[in-house]
Design a protein around this motif. Structure first.
Motif, PDB file in Angstrom:
ATOM      1  N   LEU A   1       0.662  -1.376  -0.265  1.00  0.00           N
ATOM      2  CA  LEU A   1      -0.372  -0.293  -0.202  1.00  0.00           C
ATOM      3  C   LEU A   1       1.077   0.985   0.029  1.00  0.00           C
ATOM      4  O   LEU A   1       1.880   1.223   0.723  1.00  0.00           O
ATOM      5  CB  LEU A   1      -0.606  -0.141   0.998  1.00  0.00           C
ATOM      6  CG  LEU A   1      -1.561   0.772   0.911  1.00  0.00           C
ATOM      7  CD1 LEU A   1      -3.045   1.402   0.223  1.00  0.00           C
ATOM      8  CD2 LEU A   1      -2.790   1.059   3.147  1.00  0.00           C
TER       9      LEU A   1
ATOM     10  N   GLY B   1      -3.114  11.215   1.122  1.00  0.00           N
ATOM     11  CA  GLY B   1      -3.090   9.817   2.009  1.00  0.00           C
ATOM     12  C   GLY B   1      -2.450   9.958   2.839  1.00  0.00           C
ATOM     13  O   GLY B   1      -3.012   9.649   4.331  1.00  0.00           O
TER      14      GLY B   1
ATOM     15  N   LEU C   1      -8.831   1.963   5.741  1.00  0.00           N
ATOM     16  CA  LEU C   1      -8.127   1.882   4.241  1.00  0.00           C
ATOM     17  C   LEU C   1      -6.284   0.731   4.969  1.00  0.00           C
ATOM     18  O   LEU C   1      -5.934  -0.184   4.313  1.00  0.00           O
ATOM     19  CB  LEU C   1      -7.808   2.385   3.185  1.00  0.00           C
ATOM     20  CG  LEU C   1      -9.261   2.603   2.800  1.00  0.00           C
ATOM     21  CD1 LEU C   1      -8.905   3.749   1.548  1.00  0.00           C
ATOM     22  CD2 LEU C   1      -9.685   1.244   1.304  1.00  0.00           C
TER      23      LEU C   1
ATOM     24  N   VAL D   1      -1.453  -0.916  -4.339  1.00  0.00           N
ATOM     25  CA  VAL D   1      -3.096  -0.044  -4.207  1.00  0.00           C
ATOM     26  C   VAL D   1      -1.981   1.338  -3.788  1.00  0.00           C
ATOM     27  O   VAL D   1      -1.624   0.931  -2.522  1.00  0.00           O
ATOM     28  CB  VAL D   1      -3.339  -0.459  -3.528  1.00  0.00           C
ATOM     29  CG1 VAL D   1      -5.255   0.240  -3.443  1.00  0.00           C
ATOM     30  CG2 VAL D   1      -3.840  -2.103  -3.354  1.00  0.00           C
TER      31      VAL D   1
ATOM     32  N   LEU E   1      -2.898   4.642  -1.862  1.00  0.00           N
ATOM     33  CA  LEU E   1      -3.958   5.884  -1.675  1.00  0.00           C
ATOM     34  C   LEU E   1      -3.319   7.451  -2.121  1.00  0.00           C
ATOM     35  O   LEU E   1      -3.096   7.704  -1.619  1.00  0.00           O
ATOM     36  CB  LEU E   1      -4.015   5.829  -0.199  1.00  0.00           C
ATOM     37  CG  LEU E   1      -4.815   4.738   0.333  1.00  0.00           C
ATOM     38  CD1 LEU E   1      -4.575   5.005   1.893  1.00  0.00           C
ATOM     39  CD2 LEU E   1      -6.184   4.134  -0.627  1.00  0.00           C
TER      40      LEU E   1
ATOM     41  N   VAL F   1      -5.789  10.499  -9.331  1.00  0.00           N
ATOM     42  CA  VAL F   1      -6.409   9.608  -9.618  1.00  0.00           C
ATOM     43  C   VAL F   1      -5.838   9.596 -11.419  1.00  0.00           C
ATOM     44  O   VAL F   1      -4.772   8.697 -12.119  1.00  0.00           O
ATOM     45  CB  VAL F   1      -7.741   9.210  -9.755  1.00  0.00           C
ATOM     46  CG1 VAL F   1      -7.815   7.419 -10.392  1.00  0.00           C
ATOM     47  CG2 VAL F   1      -7.793   8.696  -8.160  1.00  0.00           C
TER      48      VAL F   1
ATOM     49  N   THR G   1      -2.991   7.751 -13.174  1.00  0.00           N
ATOM     50  CA  THR G   1      -3.549   6.741 -13.876  1.00  0.00           C
ATOM     51  C   THR G   1      -1.900   6.538 -15.320  1.00  0.00           C
ATOM     52  O   THR G   1      -1.746   5.595 -16.008  1.00  0.00           O
ATOM     53  CB  THR G   1      -4.681   7.286 -14.385  1.00  0.00           C
ATOM     54  OG1 THR G   1      -5.826   6.512 -13.499  1.00  0.00           O
ATOM     55  CG2 THR G   1      -5.457   5.971 -15.617  1.00  0.00           C
TER      56      THR G   1
ATOM     57  N   ARG H   1      -3.438  -0.546  -8.866  1.00  0.00           N
ATOM     58  CA  ARG H   1      -4.967  -0.332  -8.168  1.00  0.00           C
ATOM     59  C   ARG H   1      -4.319   1.056  -7.357  1.00  0.00           C
ATOM     60  O   ARG H   1      -3.877   1.917  -6.296  1.00  0.00           O
ATOM     61  CB  ARG H   1      -5.141  -0.781  -7.227  1.00  0.00           C
ATOM     62  CG  ARG H   1      -7.185  -1.064  -7.370  1.00  0.00           C
ATOM     63  CD  ARG H   1      -7.317  -1.771  -6.687  1.00  0.00           C
ATOM     64  NE  ARG H   1      -9.142  -1.320  -5.456  1.00  0.00           N
ATOM     65  CZ  ARG H   1      -9.143  -1.818  -4.562  1.00  0.00           C
ATOM     66  NH1 ARG H   1      -8.076  -2.981  -3.987  1.00  0.00           N
ATOM     67  NH2 ARG H   1      -9.784  -0.980  -3.860  1.00  0.00           N
ATOM     68  N   LEU H   2      -5.718   2.440  -7.728  1.00  0.00           N
ATOM     69  CA  LEU H   2      -5.722   3.609  -7.190  1.00  0.00           C
ATOM     70  C   LEU H   2      -7.143   3.251  -6.850  1.00  0.00           C
ATOM     71  O   LEU H   2      -8.169   3.599  -7.155  1.00  0.00           O
ATOM     72  CB  LEU H   2      -5.466   4.546  -8.727  1.00  0.00           C
ATOM     73  CG  LEU H   2      -4.418   4.715  -9.426  1.00  0.00           C
ATOM     74  CD1 LEU H   2      -4.575   5.429 -10.570  1.00  0.00           C
ATOM     75  CD2 LEU H   2      -2.923   4.912  -8.447  1.00  0.00           C
ATOM     76  N   VAL H   3      -6.829   3.944  -5.695  1.00  0.00           N
ATOM     77  CA  VAL H   3      -7.877   4.103  -4.590  1.00  0.00           C
ATOM     78  C   VAL H   3      -8.072   5.498  -4.745  1.00  0.00           C
ATOM     79  O   VAL H   3      -6.953   6.546  -4.080  1.00  0.00           O
ATOM     80  CB  VAL H   3      -8.140   3.669  -3.424  1.00  0.00           C
ATOM     81  CG1 VAL H   3      -9.041   3.507  -2.552  1.00  0.00           C
ATOM     82  CG2 VAL H   3      -7.608   2.103  -4.413  1.00  0.00           C
ATOM     83  N   ALA H   4      -9.062   6.502  -4.634  1.00  0.00           N
ATOM     84  CA  ALA H   4      -9.086   7.936  -5.181  1.00  0.00           C
ATOM     85  C   ALA H   4      -9.439   8.339  -2.827  1.00  0.00           C
ATOM     86  O   ALA H   4     -10.606   7.524  -2.448  1.00  0.00           O
ATOM     87  CB  ALA H   4     -10.959   8.636  -5.590  1.00  0.00           C
ATOM     88  N   VAL H   5      -9.005   9.148  -2.719  1.00  0.00           N
ATOM     89  CA  VAL H   5      -9.242   9.558  -1.149  1.00  0.00           C
ATOM     90  C   VAL H   5      -9.621  11.014  -1.054  1.00  0.00           C
ATOM     91  O   VAL H   5      -9.116  12.508  -1.767  1.00  0.00           O
ATOM     92  CB  VAL H   5      -7.391   9.951  -0.256  1.00  0.00           C
ATOM     93  CG1 VAL H   5      -7.796   8.195  -0.491  1.00  0.00           C
ATOM     94  CG2 VAL H   5      -6.537  10.423  -0.919  1.00  0.00           C
TER      95      VAL H   5
END
Length: 137
Positions: free
Chosen positions: A12, A18, A32, A115, A117, A121, A125, A133-137
């Motif tokens: 992570l 993040g 998360l 992943v 955070l 994004v 990308t 894997r991108l997770v928007a925070v």
């Protein structure tokens, strides 16, 4: 705090948003990070991300405590060159996207699955493609 050697099941990566949200106890980010740790994922942050996230109201004691549970990745010559190559490949300029490129470079060389955070994004990308894997925070 002694670090345990774990058989990590992925990584992570936190960007500055993040880290900022973790510092402010933002419940979704805290959850998360806790879930990632429960799954055996290593939590990693770039040394430059710390610089980007810190400001005059940062709780330095909390920051120090949180960072003690993460691997802080240095940025040396090789990492800088790789981040520059990512910028060129994405058609982005380092003046605006330098730290995003460093975070992307860090993410791309971590143990999979990875992943990130992030609040960026769209930019990440462009820099990472579909490799993390991108997770928007």
């Amino acid at each position: 705090m002694a670090r345990r050697k774990l058989n990590h099941e992925g990584t992570l990566v936190l960007d500055s948003e993040g880290l900022s949200k973790l510092l402010s106890d933002h419940a979704p980010v805290v959850a998360l990070v806790a879930e990632a740790r429960a799954r055996g994922m290593e939590v990693v942050i770039s040394a430059l991300t710390i610089i980007e996230a810190v400001h005059d109201r940062t709780d330095r004691v909390r920051l120090s405590w949180l960072l003690s549970g993460m691997r802080i990745a240095p940025v040396g010559d090789e990492e800088a060159k790789a981040a520059s190559a990512l910028l060129l490949a994405a058609g982005l300029h380092g003046h605006k996207y330098a730290i995003d490129a460093v975070v992307a470079e860090l993410a791309l060389r971590q143990q999979r699955p990875v992943v990130v955070l992030t609040s960026d994004v769209a930019d990440l990308t462009k820099l990472c493609g579909g490799q993390v894997r991108l997770v928007a925070v």
